[in-house]
Design a protein around this motif. Structure first.
Motif, PDB file in Angstrom:
ATOM      1  N   VAL A   1      -2.410  -1.117  -0.639  1.00  0.00           N
ATOM      2  CA  VAL A   1      -1.989  -2.351  -0.319  1.00  0.00           C
ATOM      3  C   VAL A   1      -0.912  -2.098   0.566  1.00  0.00           C
ATOM      4  N   ASP A   2       0.046  -1.273   0.050  1.00  0.00           N
ATOM      5  CA  ASP A   2       1.493  -1.149   0.657  1.00  0.00           C
ATOM      6  C   ASP A   2       1.281  -0.454   1.997  1.00  0.00           C
ATOM      7  N   THR A   3       0.450   0.491   2.035  1.00  0.00           N
ATOM      8  CA  THR A   3       0.095   1.086   3.448  1.00  0.00           C
ATOM      9  C   THR A   3      -0.887   0.214   4.454  1.00  0.00           C
ATOM     10  N   GLY A   4      -1.138  -0.930   4.030  1.00  0.00           N
ATOM     11  CA  GLY A   4      -1.981  -1.831   4.778  1.00  0.00           C
ATOM     12  C   GLY A   4      -3.495  -1.862   4.750  1.00  0.00           C
ATOM     13  N   THR A   5      -3.845  -0.873   4.267  1.00  0.00           N
ATOM     14  CA  THR A   5      -5.361  -0.465   4.352  1.00  0.00           C
ATOM     15  C   THR A   5      -6.233  -1.232   3.541  1.00  0.00           C
ATOM     16  N   PHE A   6      -5.626  -2.203   2.537  1.00  0.00           N
ATOM     17  CA  PHE A   6      -6.354  -2.842   1.586  1.00  0.00           C
ATOM     18  C   PHE A   6      -5.695  -4.399   1.719  1.00  0.00           C
ATOM     19  N   ARG A   7      -6.215  -5.516   1.628  1.00  0.00           N
ATOM     20  CA  ARG A   7      -5.646  -6.848   1.945  1.00  0.00           C
ATOM     21  C   ARG A   7      -4.745  -7.187   0.600  1.00  0.00           C
ATOM     22  N   GLN A   8      -3.877  -7.438   0.497  1.00  0.00           N
ATOM     23  CA  GLN A   8      -3.257  -7.882  -0.711  1.00  0.00           C
ATOM     24  C   GLN A   8      -3.699  -9.178  -1.461  1.00  0.00           C
ATOM     25  N   ASP A   9      -4.229 -10.071  -0.669  1.00  0.00           N
ATOM     26  CA  ASP A   9      -4.671 -11.421  -1.095  1.00  0.00           C
ATOM     27  C   ASP A   9      -6.120 -10.853  -2.039  1.00  0.00           C
ATOM     28  N   LEU A  10      -6.842  -9.996  -1.437  1.00  0.00           N
ATOM     29  CA  LEU A  10      -8.156  -9.548  -2.134  1.00  0.00           C
ATOM     30  C   LEU A  10      -7.709  -8.786  -3.206  1.00  0.00           C
ATOM     31  N   TYR A  11      -6.518  -7.752  -2.839  1.00  0.00           N
ATOM     32  CA  TYR A  11      -6.077  -7.376  -4.277  1.00  0.00           C
ATOM     33  C   TYR A  11      -5.780  -8.014  -5.417  1.00  0.00           C
ATOM     34  N   TYR A  12      -5.149  -9.275  -5.312  1.00  0.00           N
ATOM     35  CA  TYR A  12      -4.690 -10.014  -6.422  1.00  0.00           C
ATOM     36  C   TYR A  12      -6.130 -10.962  -6.812  1.00  0.00           C
ATOM     37  N   ARG A  13      -7.262 -11.032  -5.838  1.00  0.00           N
ATOM     38  CA  ARG A  13      -8.217 -11.661  -6.509  1.00  0.00           C
ATOM     39  C   ARG A  13      -9.200 -10.871  -7.125  1.00  0.00           C
ATOM     40  N   LEU A  14      -9.016  -9.556  -6.830  1.00  0.00           N
ATOM     41  CA  LEU A  14      -9.960  -8.746  -7.838  1.00  0.00           C
ATOM     42  C   LEU A  14      -9.055  -8.191  -8.959  1.00  0.00           C
ATOM     43  N   ASN A  15      -7.839  -7.970  -8.920  1.00  0.00           N
ATOM     44  CA  ASN A  15      -7.202  -7.483  -9.932  1.00  0.00           C
ATOM     45  C   ASN A  15      -6.597  -8.630 -11.040  1.00  0.00           C
ATOM     46  N   VAL A  16      -7.338  -9.515 -11.171  1.00  0.00           N
ATOM     47  CA  VAL A  16      -6.485 -10.377 -12.182  1.00  0.00           C
ATOM     48  C   VAL A  16      -6.499 -10.022 -13.496  1.00  0.00           C
ATOM     49  N   ILE A  17      -7.292  -9.033 -13.912  1.00  0.00           N
ATOM     50  CA  ILE A  17      -7.009  -8.053 -15.102  1.00  0.00           C
ATOM     51  C   ILE A  17      -7.209  -6.734 -14.638  1.00  0.00           C
ATOM     52  N   GLU A  18      -6.577  -5.763 -14.863  1.00  0.00           N
ATOM     53  CA  GLU A  18      -6.670  -4.443 -14.706  1.00  0.00           C
ATOM     54  C   GLU A  18      -6.980  -3.770 -16.032  1.00  0.00           C
ATOM     55  N   LEU A  19      -8.211  -2.963 -16.020  1.00  0.00           N
ATOM     56  CA  LEU A  19      -8.604  -2.252 -17.058  1.00  0.00           C
ATOM     57  C   LEU A  19      -8.333  -0.747 -16.753  1.00  0.00           C
ATOM     58  N   PRO A  20      -7.450   0.155 -17.269  1.00  0.00           N
ATOM     59  CA  PRO A  20      -7.445   1.361 -16.981  1.00  0.00           C
ATOM     60  C   PRO A  20      -8.348   2.117 -18.096  1.00  0.00           C
ATOM     61  N   VAL A  21      -9.056   3.105 -17.316  1.00  0.00           N
ATOM     62  CA  VAL A  21     -10.002   4.245 -18.254  1.00  0.00           C
ATOM     63  C   VAL A  21      -9.131   5.330 -18.310  1.00  0.00           C
ATOM     64  N   PRO A  22      -8.982   6.008 -19.749  1.00  0.00           N
ATOM     65  CA  PRO A  22      -8.297   7.160 -19.811  1.00  0.00           C
ATOM     66  C   PRO A  22      -8.879   8.388 -19.254  1.00  0.00           C
ATOM     67  N   SER A  23      -8.191   9.425 -18.638  1.00  0.00           N
ATOM     68  CA  SER A  23      -8.902  10.587 -18.311  1.00  0.00           C
ATOM     69  C   SER A  23      -9.039  11.617 -19.261  1.00  0.00           C
ATOM     70  N   LEU A  24      -9.934  12.376 -19.081  1.00  0.00           N
ATOM     71  CA  LEU A  24     -10.501  13.328 -20.247  1.00  0.00           C
ATOM     72  C   LEU A  24      -9.373  14.101 -21.041  1.00  0.00           C
ATOM     73  N   ARG A  25      -8.442  14.375 -20.198  1.00  0.00           N
ATOM     74  CA  ARG A  25      -7.375  15.226 -20.832  1.00  0.00           C
ATOM     75  C   ARG A  25      -6.300  14.497 -21.754  1.00  0.00           C
ATOM     76  N   GLU A  26      -6.420  12.965 -21.453  1.00  0.00           N
ATOM     77  CA  GLU A  26      -5.686  11.970 -22.342  1.00  0.00           C
ATOM     78  C   GLU A  26      -6.482  11.802 -23.627  1.00  0.00           C
ATOM     79  N   ARG A  27      -7.524  12.293 -23.666  1.00  0.00           N
ATOM     80  CA  ARG A  27      -8.248  12.110 -24.977  1.00  0.00           C
ATOM     81  C   ARG A  27      -8.994  13.413 -25.197  1.00  0.00           C
TER      82      ARG A  27
END
Length: 467
Positions: free
Chosen positions: A282-308
């Motif tokens: 979004v910051d670099t302008g390659t992804f629309r901010q309004d679409l980002y907010y619409r898709l990212n209503v809730i963010e669910l991070p999946v941990p990497s394997l080294r974190e588990r």
């Protein structure tokens, strides 16, 4: 006789309340109504036996978000949907973030409303635990299970973030499986794999004759996923013009096929994922901010394997048993040294990389025990360092005469459209096929002539689709 479902309707406009009562009544749902927050709070405290709540956002004595939060805190299994003014997407997103099941806009589209109600009533009957199939008992995995179980009941768009190979699609499938749309389709799409000129047709469909080559009507991905879940993997790879059209389809809950005269209502839950940092896009302008907010209503991070890393031994056992079943062989054990190497390895490719490493080790190891040499680990952050090589300085006096029997500067080129991997696979196919033909398709003899184990030959036959 099935007991009637009960719904609480909260709206200060008598006409809206009447319309909702009639609509739900025709769906065989008993309704109770309230005209403000105080009356709604009192009814919930007095009865609390509702299967669904519909509330307007603007009420005489407060905001519908207050009701959403109260229900979320005290009646977590009661789905609440909010009614918003047309175009008030910011308000709708705030409601979803606060715990609303879904939203519907004024003027009310009765088809969308009935679809929302049916989905909400299914959500009330969903099991509370659906993610037991996730491997691991680490704290990171326990948190992820809890989040999946909670988010599966909602219809809010979820952005699943995480590194490549960490299992984002697995998580998306579990959210779908644990929610009210489980009986309908889960449609995954890799946004980076669709040619840009075909994207609109793939997502929205087309009608016959709308362009050269459109010989028949085609359903798009949104229509295919209608009633179910559409999973947009690698969503960061969508070109900007397509992002605009996608945003409109999600907001309006409708699509227009190419060449179509009318928009078609769709009822789809949208989940999205990418291994890239979408905020940076979004910051670099390659992804629309309004679409980002619409898709990212809730963010669910999946941990990497080294974190588990505590879960790696469980993964090893599970993957080796799965491979043994697929190959019809006994699963090899793994030495303590090899297991320790895997636990300390960085895994830039996460679970997918671990699966690939173990499948290669399973097929290439001699005997019944996997040892460190079978793993062939590439260097990672915590992986083993490559062996040092001794550099040899050229002798400034010595003169090197070319060998007339040796080709110098031989150039190799690939066929147009052919990748290096395809080229090497074709060479390997020819060599293996030749060895099999010479041994009259005796795999044991062919493996011996190739200088590899029988298990390694079976692995290559499967990989190259020669079985």
């Amino acid at each position: 006789m099935t007991e009637k479902k009960r719904a609480l309707i909260v709206d200060d406009e008598p006409d809206i309340r009447e319309l909702l009562e009639i609509t739900l009544g025709r769906m065989n749902i008993h309704t109770e109504t309230a005209s403000d927050l105080a009356e709604a709070f009192a009814m919930l405290e007095r009865e609390a036996a509702f299967d669904l709540c519909l509330t307007d956002m603007h009420l005489p004595d407060g905001n519908g978000l207050e009701l959403v939060k109260l229900i979320g805190a005290n009646y977590p299994t009661l789905p609440v949907a909010v009614i918003t003014a047309f175009g008030s997407m910011d308000v709708a997103i705030d409601a979803l973030k606060s715990g609303a099941f879904d939203f519907v806009q004024k003027p009310l589209d009765l088809e969308q409303l009935r679809s929302l109600i049916e989905t909400a009533l299914k959500a009330g009957n969903q099991p509370t635990e659906i993610s037991d199939s996730l491997t691991g008992s680490s704290s990171a995995m326990q948190l992820l299970r809890s989040q999946i179980n909670r988010l599966a009941r909602s219809q809010a768009p979820i952005y699943i973030s995480g590194e490549s190979g960490s299992g984002k699609e697995v998580v998306a499938r579990l959210i779908h499986k644990g929610g009210p749309r489980a009986e309908n389709l889960f449609v995954p799409v890799n946004c980076g794999a669709i040619p840009s000129e075909l994207m609109e047709s793939e997502f929205f469909g087309h009608v016959k004759g709308s362009f050269t080559g459109a010989t028949s009507d085609k359903l798009g991905l949104f229509q295919t996923a209608n009633g179910g879940t559409l999973f947009l993997d690698e969503v960061a790879d969508l070109p900007l013009p397509m992002q605009v059209k996608l945003l409109r389809a999600i907001q309006e809950k409708a699509v227009r096929p190419i060449g179509g005269a009318e928009e078609i209502s769709i009822d789809v839950r949208v989940l999205s994922a990418t291994h890239k940092n979408l905020g940076e896009q979004v910051d670099t302008g390659t992804f629309r901010q309004d679409l980002y907010y619409r898709l990212n209503v809730i963010e669910l991070p999946v941990p990497s394997l080294r974190e588990r890393s505590d879960d790696i031994p469980m993964f090893i056992e599970q993957i080796l048993n799965k491979l043994a079943n697929e190959y019809g062989q006994r699963a090899p054990s793994i030495s303590e040294e090899a297991s320790e190497e895997l636990i300390s390895y960085d895994f830039p490719g996460n679970v997918r990389e671990l699966e690939n490493i173990l499948e290669r080790a399973f097929t290439l190891c001699d005997g019944s025990v996997i040892v460190p040499a079978d793993l062939n680990l590439s260097r990672g952050k915590f992986g083993p360092a490559p062996a040092k090589t001794q550099s040899i300085e050229p002798d400034p006096v010595a003169k090197v005469e070319p060998d007339t029997n040796e080709k110098i500067g031989t150039e190799y080129s690939l066929e147009p459209g052919e990748s290096l991997e395809d080229h090497l696979d074709n060479i390997e196919k020819q060599i293996i096929t030749s060895a099999l033909e010479k041994s009259r398709w005796n795999k044991t003899a062919a493996a011996k002539s190739l200088g590899i184990t029988f298990r390694a030959l079976r692995y290559r036959l499967k990989k190259l689709h020669l079985e």
